[in-house]
Design an enzyme around this catalytic site. Structure first.
Site, PDB file in Angstrom:
ATOM      1  N   ASN A  43       0.833  -1.199   0.000  1.00  0.00           N
ATOM      2  CA  ASN A  43       0.000   0.000   0.000  1.00  0.00           C
ATOM      3  C   ASN A  43       0.871   1.253   0.000  1.00  0.00           C
ATOM      4  OD1 ASN A  43       0.595  -0.720   2.787  1.00  0.00           O
ATOM      5  ND2 ASN A  43      -0.960   0.741   3.454  1.00  0.00           N
ATOM      6  N   VAL A  44       0.346   2.291  -0.641  1.00  0.00           N
ATOM      7  CA  VAL A  44       1.028   3.583  -0.735  1.00  0.00           C
ATOM      8  C   VAL A  44      -0.010   4.648  -0.388  1.00  0.00           C
ATOM      9  CG1 VAL A  44       2.293   5.174  -2.231  1.00  0.00           C
ATOM     10  CG2 VAL A  44       2.562   2.697  -2.542  1.00  0.00           C
ATOM     11  N   GLU A  45       0.081   5.177   0.832  1.00  0.00           N
ATOM     12  CA  GLU A  45      -0.879   6.170   1.281  1.00  0.00           C
ATOM     13  C   GLU A  45      -0.536   7.557   0.740  1.00  0.00           C
ATOM     14  OE1 GLU A  45      -2.176   4.010   5.438  1.00  0.00           O
ATOM     15  OE2 GLU A  45      -0.987   5.840   5.569  1.00  0.00           O
ATOM     16  N   CYS A  54      -3.991   0.740  -2.702  1.00  0.00           N
ATOM     17  CA  CYS A  54      -3.981  -0.508  -1.936  1.00  0.00           C
ATOM     18  C   CYS A  54      -2.882  -1.421  -2.467  1.00  0.00           C
ATOM     19  CB  CYS A  54      -5.324  -1.209  -2.059  1.00  0.00           C
ATOM     20  SG  CYS A  54      -6.717  -0.289  -1.380  1.00  0.00           S
ATOM     21  N   GLU A  56      -3.093  -4.460  -3.355  1.00  0.00           N
ATOM     22  CA  GLU A  56      -3.557  -5.267  -4.484  1.00  0.00           C
ATOM     23  C   GLU A  56      -3.462  -4.484  -5.792  1.00  0.00           C
ATOM     24  OE1 GLU A  56      -5.919  -6.412  -0.777  1.00  0.00           O
ATOM     25  OE2 GLU A  56      -5.141  -4.579  -1.691  1.00  0.00           O
ATOM     26  N   CYS A  87     -10.369  -4.865  -0.034  1.00  0.00           N
ATOM     27  CA  CYS A  87     -11.582  -4.050  -0.073  1.00  0.00           C
ATOM     28  C   CYS A  87     -12.371  -4.389  -1.342  1.00  0.00           C
ATOM     29  CB  CYS A  87     -11.219  -2.561  -0.044  1.00  0.00           C
ATOM     30  SG  CYS A  87     -10.393  -1.955  -1.547  1.00  0.00           S
ATOM     31  N   CYS A  90     -10.552  -3.656  -4.646  1.00  0.00           N
ATOM     32  CA  CYS A  90      -9.463  -4.604  -4.901  1.00  0.00           C
ATOM     33  C   CYS A  90      -9.986  -5.993  -5.252  1.00  0.00           C
ATOM     34  CB  CYS A  90      -8.521  -4.646  -3.708  1.00  0.00           C
ATOM     35  SG  CYS A  90      -7.568  -3.119  -3.557  1.00  0.00           S
TER      36      CYS A  90
END
Length: 127
Positions: A43-45, A54, A56, A87, A90
């Protein structure tokens, strides 16, 4: 034969590369591809929360960048190894790239995407 422990370990390893300064939740995803290779994502916020990626989704990009093919099996884990479910968005991405027979590691055990995302929207639904 799917080596689920290896796939889970790859997901945990991918979580170590996550960029999660806001939630603190480091997520990694790993997938076995139809040609036998394993692809991973993390994940990369983002400060603009809605544009974060996300694990995925970054995995989907790695699948395409590394030769394409189909997803066969997917595991998603936090950095400490906790099982995480994809989620809704994804699940749709995984369904698109793996189809209804792609299997996912879930709290209910190994499940096909057809069970994880019943009545999925797919290419057959397009004109």
């Amino acid at each position: 034969m799917i080596d689920w422990q290896s796939l889970r370990d790859h997901a945990i390893g991918a979580a170590a590369a996550a960029y999660a300064p806001y939630s603190g939740l480091h997520v990694g995803a790993a997938a076995l591809c139809s040609d036998g290779r394993v692809v991973t994502g993390c994940n990369v916020e983002n400060a603009a929360y809605g544009v974060g990626l996300c694990a995925e989704c970054t995995l989907a990009g790695q699948l395409r960048l590394s030769g394409g093919g189909r997803l066969v099996a997917v595991a998603v884990r936090s950095g400490d190894g906790t099982l995480l479910m994809p989620c809704g968005r994804c699940r749709q991405v995984l369904y698109e790239l793996g189809g209804p027979e792609c299997v996912l590691d879930t709290p209910r055990g190994i499940q096909p995407m057809s069970s994880v995302l019943p009545d999925a929207f797919g290419s057959a639904d397009l004109p």
